[in-house]
Enzyme design. Sequence first.
Site, PDB file in Angstrom:
ATOM      1  N   CYS A   1     153.145  35.238  71.178  1.00  0.00           N
ATOM      2  CA  CYS A   1     151.862  34.769  70.644  1.00  0.00           C
ATOM      3  C   CYS A   1     151.043  33.893  71.599  1.00  0.00           C
ATOM      4  O   CYS A   1     151.176  32.689  71.612  1.00  0.00           O
ATOM      5  CB  CYS A   1     152.094  33.967  69.356  1.00  0.00           C
ATOM      6  SG  CYS A   1     153.277  34.728  68.275  1.00  0.00           S
TER       7      CYS A   1
ATOM      8  N   CYS B   1     152.920  26.948  68.232  1.00  0.00           N
ATOM      9  CA  CYS B   1     152.156  28.122  68.662  1.00  0.00           C
ATOM     10  C   CYS B   1     151.443  27.889  69.985  1.00  0.00           C
ATOM     11  O   CYS B   1     150.846  26.833  70.202  1.00  0.00           O
ATOM     12  CB  CYS B   1     151.139  28.465  67.571  1.00  0.00           C
ATOM     13  SG  CYS B   1     150.106  29.881  67.980  1.00  0.00           S
TER      14      CYS B   1
ATOM     15  N   CYS C   1     148.798  24.695  64.965  1.00  0.00           N
ATOM     16  CA  CYS C   1     150.221  24.816  64.590  1.00  0.00           C
ATOM     17  C   CYS C   1     151.095  24.395  65.772  1.00  0.00           C
ATOM     18  O   CYS C   1     150.862  24.809  66.909  1.00  0.00           O
ATOM     19  CB  CYS C   1     150.541  26.249  64.174  1.00  0.00           C
ATOM     20  SG  CYS C   1     149.639  26.754  62.704  1.00  0.00           S
TER      21      CYS C   1
ATOM     22  N   CYS D   1     148.507  44.899  67.144  1.00  0.00           N
ATOM     23  CA  CYS D   1     148.285  43.518  66.725  1.00  0.00           C
ATOM     24  C   CYS D   1     147.086  42.999  67.509  1.00  0.00           C
ATOM     25  O   CYS D   1     147.113  42.987  68.734  1.00  0.00           O
ATOM     26  CB  CYS D   1     149.538  42.691  67.029  1.00  0.00           C
ATOM     27  SG  CYS D   1     149.327  40.933  66.718  1.00  0.00           S
TER      28      CYS D   1
ATOM     29  N   GLU E   1     144.534  38.727  74.086  1.00  0.00           N
ATOM     30  CA  GLU E   1     145.755  39.538  74.087  1.00  0.00           C
ATOM     31  C   GLU E   1     145.793  40.485  72.904  1.00  0.00           C
ATOM     32  O   GLU E   1     145.403  40.110  71.801  1.00  0.00           O
ATOM     33  CB  GLU E   1     146.923  38.575  73.845  1.00  0.00           C
ATOM     34  CG  GLU E   1     147.800  38.329  75.018  1.00  0.00           C
ATOM     35  CD  GLU E   1     148.901  37.356  74.634  1.00  0.00           C
ATOM     36  OE1 GLU E   1     148.830  36.206  75.056  1.00  0.00           O
ATOM     37  OE2 GLU E   1     149.832  37.756  73.902  1.00  0.00           O
TER      38      GLU E   1
ATOM     39  N   CYS F   1     142.284  29.074  69.254  1.00  0.00           N
ATOM     40  CA  CYS F   1     142.431  28.801  67.825  1.00  0.00           C
ATOM     41  C   CYS F   1     142.330  27.296  67.627  1.00  0.00           C
ATOM     42  O   CYS F   1     142.709  26.520  68.498  1.00  0.00           O
ATOM     43  CB  CYS F   1     143.803  29.296  67.356  1.00  0.00           C
ATOM     44  SG  CYS F   1     144.097  29.101  65.588  1.00  0.00           S
TER      45      CYS F   1
HETATM   46  N1  SAH Z   1     146.384  32.314  62.356  1.00  0.00           N
HETATM   47  C1  SAH Z   1     147.045  33.345  61.657  1.00  0.00           C
HETATM   48  C2  SAH Z   1     147.396  34.562  62.492  1.00  0.00           C
HETATM   49  C3  SAH Z   1     147.890  34.365  63.885  1.00  0.00           C
HETATM   50  S1  SAH Z   1     149.516  33.747  64.130  1.00  0.00           S
HETATM   51  C4  SAH Z   1     148.268  32.803  60.958  1.00  0.00           C
HETATM   52  O1  SAH Z   1     148.534  31.619  61.069  1.00  0.00           O
HETATM   53  O2  SAH Z   1     148.934  33.537  60.238  1.00  0.00           O
HETATM   54  C5  SAH Z   1     150.623  35.016  63.635  1.00  0.00           C
HETATM   55  C6  SAH Z   1     151.961  34.521  63.175  1.00  0.00           C
HETATM   56  O3  SAH Z   1     152.771  34.097  64.275  1.00  0.00           O
HETATM   57  C7  SAH Z   1     151.870  33.323  62.249  1.00  0.00           C
HETATM   58  O4  SAH Z   1     152.790  33.455  61.218  1.00  0.00           O
HETATM   59  C8  SAH Z   1     152.257  32.187  63.175  1.00  0.00           C
HETATM   60  O5  SAH Z   1     152.661  31.061  62.455  1.00  0.00           O
HETATM   61  C9  SAH Z   1     153.341  32.846  63.995  1.00  0.00           C
HETATM   62  N2  SAH Z   1     153.673  32.172  65.247  1.00  0.00           N
HETATM   63  C10 SAH Z   1     152.866  31.536  66.114  1.00  0.00           C
HETATM   64  N3  SAH Z   1     153.541  31.054  67.169  1.00  0.00           N
HETATM   65  C11 SAH Z   1     154.820  31.396  66.969  1.00  0.00           C
HETATM   66  C12 SAH Z   1     156.015  31.190  67.702  1.00  0.00           C
HETATM   67  N4  SAH Z   1     156.012  30.518  68.850  1.00  0.00           N
HETATM   68  N5  SAH Z   1     157.151  31.706  67.189  1.00  0.00           N
HETATM   69  C13 SAH Z   1     157.146  32.385  66.021  1.00  0.00           C
HETATM   70  N6  SAH Z   1     156.079  32.615  65.298  1.00  0.00           N
HETATM   71  C14 SAH Z   1     154.915  32.117  65.754  1.00  0.00           C
END
Ligand code: SAH
Length: 353
Positions: free
Chosen positions: A334, A120, A117, A106, A93, A113
């Site tokens: 995301c 995510c 997290c 972006c 994406e 990944c």
């Molecule tokens: N791996 C990297 C970049 C990708 S995620 C990182 O962790 O920064 C980009 C951002 O989106 C990160 O801050 C991540 O924590 C956030 N993110 C992921 N899923 C999300 C969600 N469901 N709601 C809000 N932010 C989210």
Amino acid sequence: MEQRDIKSMELAELKEVVAGMGEKPFRGTQMYEWMHKKLCDGFDDMTNISGSFRQKCKEEFYFCHLETVDKLESVLDGTVKYLFELQDGNVIESVLMRYHHGNSVCISSQVGCRMGCRFCASTLGGLARNLTASEMLEQVYQIERLSGERVSNVVVMGTGEPLDNYDNLTRFIRMLTDENGVNISQRNVTVSTCGLVEGIRKLAQEKFSINLALSLHAPNDADRQKLMPIAVKYSLREIMKALDEYYRVTGRRLTFEYSLVAGVNDSPAQAKELAALVKGKNCLINLIPVNEVKEREFKRSAQESIQNFKNILEKNRINVTIRREMGSDINAACGQLRKSYTDRKKEQEVSRT
Ligand code: SAH
């Protein structure tokens, strides 16, 4: 013999490779411009290169190209989400956001990944593989071709952990910001990380003038560990030290991303703790109302808690913004667009057998 990925070659390498094939090195510069400045579609577009050498190149090299399999455009703010298919059938994406100050893209840095997290969607299926430099570049190029608009900002905030794909990431940054290519200013490039300490330290030594964003999401290790498994491996103390070093070397203001999850990290006490954690740093806190993902139980904070959280930070003289939500009507947050596509594919395969 496996074909070499010509679009991942930096200019100096390309010149050498071309010279090794019996051509003058300046052919390398011409080809680099065709691929990275004029964004040509294939070797046949390279009209100042002889037909016979173009033929040789077609045999020798892989020419990276992304297939557009889906595109969703917001009627609210013109944000466009793209789903691209890679040569091996994997999909990724990318998002185009249109701001007053210019267009921002972006990009994804990995297929999936492995950071895990908990809020995510990108990490649900684990990591499939790293993206190459050409696959990262092509996300930007393809969006310029499809939209007919120039991209001025690039954020590496899509699927994947960029510092978990370090060598391809740094190659991508050098090429993206090379004056012989699309020539995007390093000041307009942002890399977002969940906090891989060795990677942050290494990146500081590259002497780039790119921006670094840390996905913080909690003001202490215990709370952070509830949201991010990586927080078990690296403490905030270590991460903050690495970030201080990054700032010392680059002078670039740091960004902390903080996704607000109801009842988990959005209390007034946590806001105060956060203010104390970043006090004295040249930084911006970007509050993001968490995007709810159907496979995850986390809920978005109430509007009032978000505002209250922000007020506490402001009272402590911390720079803070609430991230403007772009494309909320096409809300494939995301990794969700990719996930729904791969789920659909799997269903089709099951019904076919
Ligand atoms: N791996 C990297 C970049 C990708 S995620 C990182 O962790 O920064 C980009 C951002 O989106 C990160 O801050 C991540 O924590 C956030 N993110 C992921 N899923 C999300 C969600 N469901 N709601 C809000 N932010 C989210």
